[in-house]
Design a protein around this motif. Structure first.
Motif, mmCIF file in Angstrom:
data_model
loop_
_atom_site.group_PDB
_atom_site.id
_atom_site.type_symbol
_atom_site.label_atom_id
_atom_site.label_comp_id
_atom_site.label_asym_id
_atom_site.label_seq_id
_atom_site.Cartn_x
_atom_site.Cartn_y
_atom_site.Cartn_z
ATOM 1 N N GLU A 143 0.895 -1.174 -0.063
ATOM 2 C CA GLU A 143 -0.018 0.032 0.093
ATOM 3 C C GLU A 143 0.725 1.137 0.013
ATOM 4 O OE1 GLU A 143 -2.217 -0.245 3.493
ATOM 5 O OE2 GLU A 143 -3.741 -2.023 2.552
ATOM 6 N N PRO A 144 0.258 2.278 -0.722
ATOM 7 C CA PRO A 144 0.940 3.657 -0.610
ATOM 8 C C PRO A 144 0.988 4.139 0.833
ATOM 9 C CG PRO A 144 -0.507 3.310 -2.431
ATOM 10 C CD PRO A 144 -0.767 2.433 -1.596
ATOM 11 N N PHE A 145 1.375 5.278 1.338
ATOM 12 C CA PHE A 145 1.230 5.962 2.631
ATOM 13 C C PHE A 145 0.115 6.434 2.578
ATOM 14 C CE2 PHE A 145 4.272 8.146 5.737
ATOM 15 C CZ PHE A 145 3.771 7.443 6.930
ATOM 16 N N VAL A 164 3.416 8.116 -2.568
ATOM 17 C CA VAL A 164 3.407 7.106 -3.502
ATOM 18 C C VAL A 164 4.595 6.928 -4.150
ATOM 19 C CG1 VAL A 164 1.026 7.728 -4.339
ATOM 20 C CG2 VAL A 164 2.911 8.750 -5.622
ATOM 21 N N ALA A 165 5.863 7.516 -3.826
ATOM 22 C CA ALA A 165 6.945 7.049 -4.330
ATOM 23 C C ALA A 165 7.496 5.572 -3.942
ATOM 24 C CB ALA A 165 8.194 8.029 -3.489
ATOM 25 N N ILE A 166 7.069 5.244 -2.865
ATOM 26 C CA ILE A 166 7.200 3.569 -2.682
ATOM 27 C C ILE A 166 6.808 2.680 -3.826
ATOM 28 C CG2 ILE A 166 5.444 3.131 -1.021
ATOM 29 C CD1 ILE A 166 8.918 2.096 -0.547
ATOM 30 N N CYS A 167 5.633 3.195 -4.367
ATOM 31 C CA CYS A 167 5.019 2.549 -5.270
ATOM 32 C C CYS A 167 5.837 2.020 -6.383
ATOM 33 C CB CYS A 167 3.918 3.323 -5.764
ATOM 34 S SG CYS A 167 2.617 3.388 -4.281
ATOM 35 N N GLN A 168 6.931 2.941 -6.809
ATOM 36 C CA GLN A 168 7.962 2.457 -7.828
ATOM 37 C C GLN A 168 8.628 1.231 -7.391
ATOM 38 O OE1 GLN A 168 10.889 5.761 -8.852
ATOM 39 N NE2 GLN A 168 9.514 7.057 -7.744
ATOM 40 N N THR A 169 8.727 0.831 -6.392
ATOM 41 C CA THR A 169 9.404 -0.411 -6.150
ATOM 42 C C THR A 169 8.433 -1.644 -6.224
ATOM 43 O OG1 THR A 169 10.995 0.843 -4.973
ATOM 44 C CG2 THR A 169 10.719 -1.891 -4.387
ATOM 45 N N TYR A 170 6.944 -1.153 -5.529
ATOM 46 C CA TYR A 170 5.812 -2.467 -5.916
ATOM 47 C C TYR A 170 5.931 -2.723 -7.075
ATOM 48 C CZ TYR A 170 4.562 -0.360 -1.080
ATOM 49 O OH TYR A 170 4.329 -0.008 -0.091
ATOM 50 N N ARG A 207 1.904 -10.928 -9.161
ATOM 51 C CA ARG A 207 0.867 -10.980 -8.232
ATOM 52 C C ARG A 207 -0.151 -9.529 -8.167
ATOM 53 N NH1 ARG A 207 2.299 -11.610 -3.151
ATOM 54 N NH2 ARG A 207 4.604 -11.260 -3.068
ATOM 55 N N GLN A 208 -1.507 -9.560 -8.197
ATOM 56 C CA GLN A 208 -2.201 -8.764 -8.322
ATOM 57 C C GLN A 208 -2.170 -7.729 -7.120
ATOM 58 O OE1 GLN A 208 -4.196 -6.839 -10.597
ATOM 59 N NE2 GLN A 208 -3.058 -7.915 -12.128
ATOM 60 N N GLU A 209 -1.882 -8.520 -5.764
ATOM 61 C CA GLU A 209 -2.018 -7.718 -4.544
ATOM 62 C C GLU A 209 -0.796 -6.538 -4.544
ATOM 63 O OE1 GLU A 209 -0.238 -11.708 -3.482
ATOM 64 O OE2 GLU A 209 -1.575 -10.947 -4.889
ATOM 65 N N MET A 210 0.166 -7.007 -5.340
ATOM 66 C CA MET A 210 1.407 -6.309 -5.305
ATOM 67 C C MET A 210 1.165 -4.747 -6.021
ATOM 68 S SD MET A 210 4.111 -9.145 -6.282
ATOM 69 C CE MET A 210 5.718 -8.665 -6.015
ATOM 70 N N ILE A 211 0.028 -4.858 -6.971
ATOM 71 C CA ILE A 211 -0.140 -3.497 -7.630
ATOM 72 C C ILE A 211 -1.347 -2.898 -7.689
ATOM 73 C CG2 ILE A 211 -1.003 -4.685 -9.779
ATOM 74 C CD1 ILE A 211 0.969 -2.758 -11.526
ATOM 75 N N ARG A 212 -2.523 -3.474 -7.049
ATOM 76 C CA ARG A 212 -4.011 -3.093 -7.131
ATOM 77 C C ARG A 212 -4.007 -1.790 -6.193
ATOM 78 N NH1 ARG A 212 -7.380 -3.467 -10.419
ATOM 79 N NH2 ARG A 212 -7.567 -1.331 -10.194
ATOM 80 N N PRO A 213 -3.349 -1.794 -5.144
ATOM 81 C CA PRO A 213 -3.551 -0.581 -4.142
ATOM 82 C C PRO A 213 -2.728 0.775 -4.684
ATOM 83 C CG PRO A 213 -2.713 -2.354 -2.750
ATOM 84 C CD PRO A 213 -2.819 -2.818 -4.089
ATOM 85 N N THR A 214 -1.699 0.484 -5.632
ATOM 86 C CA THR A 214 -1.248 1.547 -6.356
ATOM 87 C C THR A 214 -2.114 1.991 -7.491
ATOM 88 O OG1 THR A 214 1.222 0.909 -5.916
ATOM 89 C CG2 THR A 214 0.834 2.333 -7.671
ATOM 90 N N ILE A 215 -2.810 1.224 -8.251
ATOM 91 C CA ILE A 215 -3.635 1.530 -9.240
ATOM 92 C C ILE A 215 -4.785 2.459 -8.759
ATOM 93 C CG2 ILE A 215 -5.296 0.478 -10.912
ATOM 94 C CD1 ILE A 215 -3.627 -1.813 -11.153
ATOM 95 N N ASP A 216 -5.315 1.751 -7.696
ATOM 96 C CA ASP A 216 -6.588 2.606 -7.015
ATOM 97 C C ASP A 216 -6.167 3.857 -6.277
ATOM 98 O OD1 ASP A 216 -8.046 0.160 -7.225
ATOM 99 O OD2 ASP A 216 -7.757 -0.621 -5.514
ATOM 100 N N LYS A 254 5.462 4.186 -15.125
ATOM 101 C CA LYS A 254 5.398 2.759 -14.867
ATOM 102 C C LYS A 254 4.155 1.994 -15.069
ATOM 103 C CE LYS A 254 10.028 2.619 -12.201
ATOM 104 N NZ LYS A 254 10.602 1.515 -12.506
ATOM 105 N N LEU A 255 3.194 2.530 -14.489
ATOM 106 C CA LEU A 255 1.979 2.103 -14.535
ATOM 107 C C LEU A 255 1.484 2.109 -15.976
ATOM 108 C CD1 LEU A 255 -0.448 3.284 -11.584
ATOM 109 C CD2 LEU A 255 0.280 1.030 -11.938
ATOM 110 N N GLY A 256 1.844 3.101 -16.755
ATOM 111 C CA GLY A 256 1.249 3.240 -18.153
ATOM 112 C C GLY A 256 1.931 2.080 -18.837
ATOM 113 N N VAL A 257 3.190 1.513 -18.717
ATOM 114 C CA VAL A 257 3.902 0.778 -19.340
ATOM 115 C C VAL A 257 3.500 -0.791 -19.076
ATOM 116 C CG1 VAL A 257 6.029 -0.371 -19.856
ATOM 117 C CG2 VAL A 257 5.953 2.099 -19.762
ATOM 118 N N THR A 258 3.177 -0.927 -17.548
ATOM 119 C CA THR A 258 2.902 -2.189 -16.986
ATOM 120 C C THR A 258 1.599 -2.381 -17.604
ATOM 121 O OG1 THR A 258 4.316 -1.705 -15.013
ATOM 122 C CG2 THR A 258 2.635 -3.493 -14.827
ATOM 123 N N LEU A 259 0.614 -1.603 -17.367
ATOM 124 C CA LEU A 259 -0.894 -1.878 -17.582
ATOM 125 C C LEU A 259 -1.203 -1.681 -19.395
ATOM 126 C CD1 LEU A 259 -2.632 -0.280 -14.726
ATOM 127 C CD2 LEU A 259 -1.835 -2.621 -15.196
#
Length: 367
Positions: free
Chosen positions: A89-91, A100-106, A115-124, A160-165
């Protein structure tokens, strides 16, 4: 005569071997890997701040780079442990780039494990950030990314989200918010970013200057901008229409920053008033070293011009790492250049900057 010739030949071989071994050991790949592992291990044993905090966002970006460089199992285990502890989760604040800086590493870890749980909170969280207005107080924070350090924290997450998704709408959102910050804080004459609106010269009584009369541009803030630009450029497709904007800004800043580098390789806390500040500042210098080395490695920067600067910076950085692996000479948290730091001053983001720098220095071409 023959005996003397043989003796001379042996001596030349020995001298030659010693010379090769003694030339700048800081650039031997084994040394770079070892100092990255040592610095990572020390910092992991000496944690600081909430694991979701922006400080650790910068640190764990460096830890991931250290894992990519060394493929160390225990470093990867530390990355996984951080993500699981945070529940991916982000802060606290969905609207704030720091959180959300920590989300780069997620995202980086998600790309490996899927694993979806690794990215879902960032997307939301990024969804809320895009949909909702920034809760401004109407003074300095008049745009979403209103301070220059935010350009390291937030943009890489969106890209990173744009590329990943495979969703270019994230690229478009990043373009909008990044350019708002650029328009507000970038000084086209100096080719540097003010920290925030408080440091933009408006020709009124609120203007702030350094002791030597120069405008205030601090190395850490501009280092983080350049580090963020690298992390954007690493992701954006080569044919993305707005890519030239980011490349142009990156090259302009690189040219300016190299011209401001002190002889010992480390930039001072204040870029335009270095004499007023003690010692080289490692977090800003680390990000500059990372950004410039990446540019050489990816042929955006001319090797002949920029390699000497990167080599000086890396040697300077390694001299700030003690025998235990603690990275010193890191400016404490604050909004402007400060003088209250020393060889014993450390912060997790300083270690992150060193690790990112090492991950690119190890790839540099030979002279």
């Amino acid at each position: 005569m023959k005996k003397n010739f043989i003796l001379l030949s042996v001596l030349l071989i020995v001298v030659s071997a010693c010379s090769v071994h003694s030339v700048e050991p800081e650039f031997e790949k084994a040394y770079i890997r070892s100092i990255m592992v040592k610095a990572t291990d020390w910092q992991l044993k000496n944690p600081k701040h909430n694991l979701k905090d922006w400080t650790n966002g910068a640190f764990y970006a460096g830890v991931f780079a250290a894992w990519e460089t060394t493929r160390s199992d225990h470093i990867y285990d530390a990355l996984s442990r951080m993500g699981n502890t945070n529940q991916w989760e982000p802060f606290r604040r969905f609207y704030h780039a720091d959180d959300v800086a920590i989300c780069q590493t997620y995202i980086d870890l998600y790309r490996i494990e899927k694993r979806q749980e690794m990215i879902r909170p960032t997307i939301d969280t990024i969804g809320l950030f895009i949909e909702k207005p920034y809760p401004t107080r109407g003074k300095v924070d008049i745009i979403k990314w209103w301070w220059c350090d935010a350009l390291f924290m937030g943009p890489p997450v969106l890209v990173k989200l744009g590329v990943t998704l495979d969703d270019p709408s994230y690229f478009a959102a990043n373009d909008k918010y990044f350019k708002e910050c650029y328009d507000l804080l970038y000084n086209k004459e100096e080719k540097l970013f003010a920290r925030d609106l408080n440091y933009v010269v408006k020709n009124d009584s609120s203007d702030r200057y350094e002791a030597n009369g120069e405008r205030i541009f601090w190395s850490r803030g501009n280092g983080w901008v350049m580090g963020g630009l690298v992390r954007i450029l690493k992701e954006l497709p080569a044919d993305y229409p707005e890519r030239p904007f980011y490349e142009g800004l990156y090259k302009d800043m690189a040219e300016r920053v190299v011209g401001l580098q002190p002889q010992d390789g480390l930039w001072r806390a204040s870029l335009l008033d270095p004499d007023s500040y003690p010692g080289g500042e490692v977090s800003g210098s680390g990000f500059f070293c990372y950004a410039l080395a990446w540019g050489i490695n990816n042929k955006l920067l001319d090797k002949e011009t920029y390699l000497p600067a990167v080599r000086k910076a890396w040697v300077g950085l390694t001299r700030c790492v003690n025998e235990e692996g603690r990275v010193g000479w890191v400016q404490p948290i604050g909004a402007d250049p400060q003088k209250n730091f020393s060889p014993d001053s450390w912060e997790v983001y300083g270690t992150g900057a060193l690790l990112l720098a090492g991950s690119e220095v190890i790839k540099l071409p030979k002279r």
